[in-house]
Design an enzyme around this catalytic site. Sequence first.
Site, PDB file in Angstrom:
ATOM      1  N   ASP A 151      55.635  31.352  29.293  1.00 27.82           N
ATOM      2  CA  ASP A 151      54.175  31.328  29.236  1.00 27.82           C
ATOM      3  C   ASP A 151      53.672  31.449  27.803  1.00 27.82           C
ATOM      4  O   ASP A 151      52.639  30.881  27.450  1.00 27.82           O
ATOM      5  CB  ASP A 151      53.588  32.456  30.095  1.00 27.82           C
ATOM      6  CG  ASP A 151      53.726  32.159  31.585  1.00 27.82           C
ATOM      7  OD1 ASP A 151      54.002  30.999  31.944  1.00 27.82           O
ATOM      8  OD2 ASP A 151      53.554  33.093  32.388  1.00 27.82           O
ATOM      9  N   ASN A 167      44.648  33.604  27.375  1.00 31.06           N
ATOM     10  CA  ASN A 167      44.831  34.796  28.207  1.00 31.06           C
ATOM     11  C   ASN A 167      43.802  35.879  27.925  1.00 31.06           C
ATOM     12  O   ASN A 167      43.041  36.268  28.813  1.00 31.06           O
ATOM     13  CB  ASN A 167      46.225  35.384  27.980  1.00 31.06           C
ATOM     14  CG  ASN A 167      47.245  34.916  28.992  1.00 31.06           C
ATOM     15  OD1 ASN A 167      46.916  34.179  29.915  1.00 31.06           O
ATOM     16  ND2 ASN A 167      48.491  35.329  28.818  1.00 31.06           N
ATOM     17  N   ASP A 168      43.808  36.378  26.684  1.00 32.81           N
ATOM     18  CA  ASP A 168      42.991  37.558  26.413  1.00 32.81           C
ATOM     19  C   ASP A 168      42.742  37.768  24.926  1.00 32.81           C
ATOM     20  O   ASP A 168      43.493  37.310  24.070  1.00 32.81           O
ATOM     21  CB  ASP A 168      43.654  38.823  26.987  1.00 32.81           C
ATOM     22  CG  ASP A 168      45.140  38.906  26.673  1.00 32.81           C
ATOM     23  OD1 ASP A 168      45.522  38.665  25.515  1.00 32.81           O
ATOM     24  OD2 ASP A 168      45.928  39.196  27.580  1.00 32.81           O
ATOM     25  N   ASP A 203      42.074  53.570  23.393  1.00 26.79           N
ATOM     26  CA  ASP A 203      43.062  52.858  22.585  1.00 26.79           C
ATOM     27  C   ASP A 203      42.659  51.412  22.355  1.00 26.79           C
ATOM     28  O   ASP A 203      43.374  50.664  21.675  1.00 26.79           O
ATOM     29  CB  ASP A 203      44.432  52.886  23.266  1.00 26.79           C
ATOM     30  CG  ASP A 203      45.126  54.237  23.103  1.00 26.79           C
ATOM     31  OD1 ASP A 203      44.531  55.128  22.479  1.00 26.79           O
ATOM     32  OD2 ASP A 203      46.251  54.392  23.599  1.00 26.79           O
ATOM     33  N   THR A 226      46.655  38.100  35.042  1.00 29.65           N
ATOM     34  CA  THR A 226      47.997  38.482  35.482  1.00 29.65           C
ATOM     35  C   THR A 226      48.900  38.813  34.299  1.00 29.65           C
ATOM     36  O   THR A 226      50.125  38.880  34.456  1.00 29.65           O
ATOM     37  CB  THR A 226      48.630  37.348  36.318  1.00 29.65           C
ATOM     38  OG1 THR A 226      48.509  36.111  35.615  1.00 29.65           O
ATOM     39  CG2 THR A 226      47.949  37.227  37.673  1.00 29.65           C
ATOM     40  N   ALA A 227      48.315  39.005  33.129  1.00 24.65           N
ATOM     41  CA  ALA A 227      49.099  39.315  31.934  1.00 24.65           C
ATOM     42  C   ALA A 227      48.815  40.764  31.494  1.00 24.65           C
ATOM     43  O   ALA A 227      48.944  41.697  32.285  1.00 24.65           O
ATOM     44  CB  ALA A 227      48.762  38.313  30.831  1.00 24.65           C
ATOM     45  N   TYR A 228      48.412  40.958  30.259  1.00 26.89           N
ATOM     46  CA  TYR A 228      48.188  42.300  29.712  1.00 26.89           C
ATOM     47  C   TYR A 228      47.124  43.055  30.505  1.00 26.89           C
ATOM     48  O   TYR A 228      47.230  44.262  30.737  1.00 26.89           O
ATOM     49  CB  TYR A 228      47.772  42.162  28.250  1.00 26.89           C
ATOM     50  CG  TYR A 228      47.875  43.418  27.419  1.00 26.89           C
ATOM     51  CD1 TYR A 228      48.609  44.517  27.843  1.00 26.89           C
ATOM     52  CD2 TYR A 228      47.246  43.496  26.180  1.00 26.89           C
ATOM     53  CE1 TYR A 228      48.704  45.654  27.070  1.00 26.89           C
ATOM     54  CE2 TYR A 228      47.339  44.629  25.385  1.00 26.89           C
ATOM     55  CZ  TYR A 228      48.065  45.708  25.838  1.00 26.89           C
ATOM     56  OH  TYR A 228      48.155  46.829  25.062  1.00 26.89           O
ATOM     57  N   SER A 256      48.604  44.830  33.445  1.00 25.37           N
ATOM     58  CA  SER A 256      49.330  46.036  33.030  1.00 25.37           C
ATOM     59  C   SER A 256      48.384  47.193  32.754  1.00 25.37           C
ATOM     60  O   SER A 256      48.745  48.360  32.932  1.00 25.37           O
ATOM     61  CB  SER A 256      50.161  45.748  31.773  1.00 25.37           C
ATOM     62  OG  SER A 256      51.090  44.714  32.004  1.00 25.37           O
ATOM     63  N   GLN A 268      49.392  36.706  20.001  1.00 27.17           N
ATOM     64  CA  GLN A 268      50.095  35.830  19.060  1.00 27.17           C
ATOM     65  C   GLN A 268      49.371  35.649  17.735  1.00 27.17           C
ATOM     66  O   GLN A 268      49.991  35.357  16.722  1.00 27.17           O
ATOM     67  CB  GLN A 268      50.327  34.463  19.713  1.00 27.17           C
ATOM     68  CG  GLN A 268      51.223  34.519  20.943  1.00 27.17           C
ATOM     69  CD  GLN A 268      51.379  33.166  21.614  1.00 27.17           C
ATOM     70  OE1 GLN A 268      50.578  32.262  21.424  1.00 27.17           O
ATOM     71  NE2 GLN A 268      52.410  33.021  22.432  1.00 27.17           N
TER      72      GLN A 268
END
Length: 293
Positions: free
Chosen positions: A72, A146-147, A176, A187-189, A192, A247
């Site tokens: 991904d 994504n974010d 934080d 569905t990524a960070y 979590s 990234q």
Amino acid sequence: MEQFRNVGVIGRLGTAKIVDTLKQLKRFLLSRGCHVILEQELSDVLPGHRLQTCSPKMMGEICDLVIVIGGDGSLLGAARALAKSQVPVLGVNRGRLGFLTDISPDEIEERVGEVLDGKYIIESRFLLEAIVKRDGVPVGQADALNDVVLHPGKATRMIEFEVYIEGQFVYSQRSDGLIIATPTGSTAYSLSGGGPIMHPKLDAIVLVPMFPHTLSSRPLVIDGNSEIKITISSQIGTYPQVSCDGQVNIPAAPGDTVTIYKKPQKLKLIHPLNHNYYEVCRNKLGWGNRLDQ
């Protein structure tokens, strides 16, 4: 049905498996009469390939379809480079999760062949743009599929900031950081961090606090066309960062503002006809199967 004649190939370097998949894909595309264009960095792993090469950004101008081999993360980088050109993107999974790259290596010829025959599903996924300003002057900009994440960087301490949506004050927060995710990134960070899973067809953005210093802070889902503005406190003693898709990093400073909004260009993401979003979630997230199975 779109005709895919000029096909670009992007891949993540570093493993022999990806090179093997790249060679297999090259042979198959050429056998189908496609004009194959390689990402420049792949030239070193395919000596004597005799194919045209170019940058990912240029692929958007000359290709009818771009195939990404990797995980991904590889597709995220390609999406940021290709979204503006509106070229369709297809993912072959050589990573771990594979929410976006959903063709397995052992079915390349079957599934890619179906796509070349016009048998596929196409989705539009929107991206976010983040601009960091200092005293009203832009000092950094990046896109994200994504974010966008505001975080302390290398420091292990809380940061303080204010959040505005469509010009209206929402809250101040000590935490934080903050995750601003698209449905693709839910569905990524974001997941979590305790955020909700949002179907890719939703036109929405979710704000997920990262370890907030209050029990009442919860994820907030807002309209996808909203403009989000974050004002970093001028009193904090650290220099946070703004990361896009994990990234691209933009250094920020106390007193900076971060503006985030939907980009007008969207990623055109191709799936095989048998693609099922909920099946992907079951397989990747370990959801339960039918009771009679």
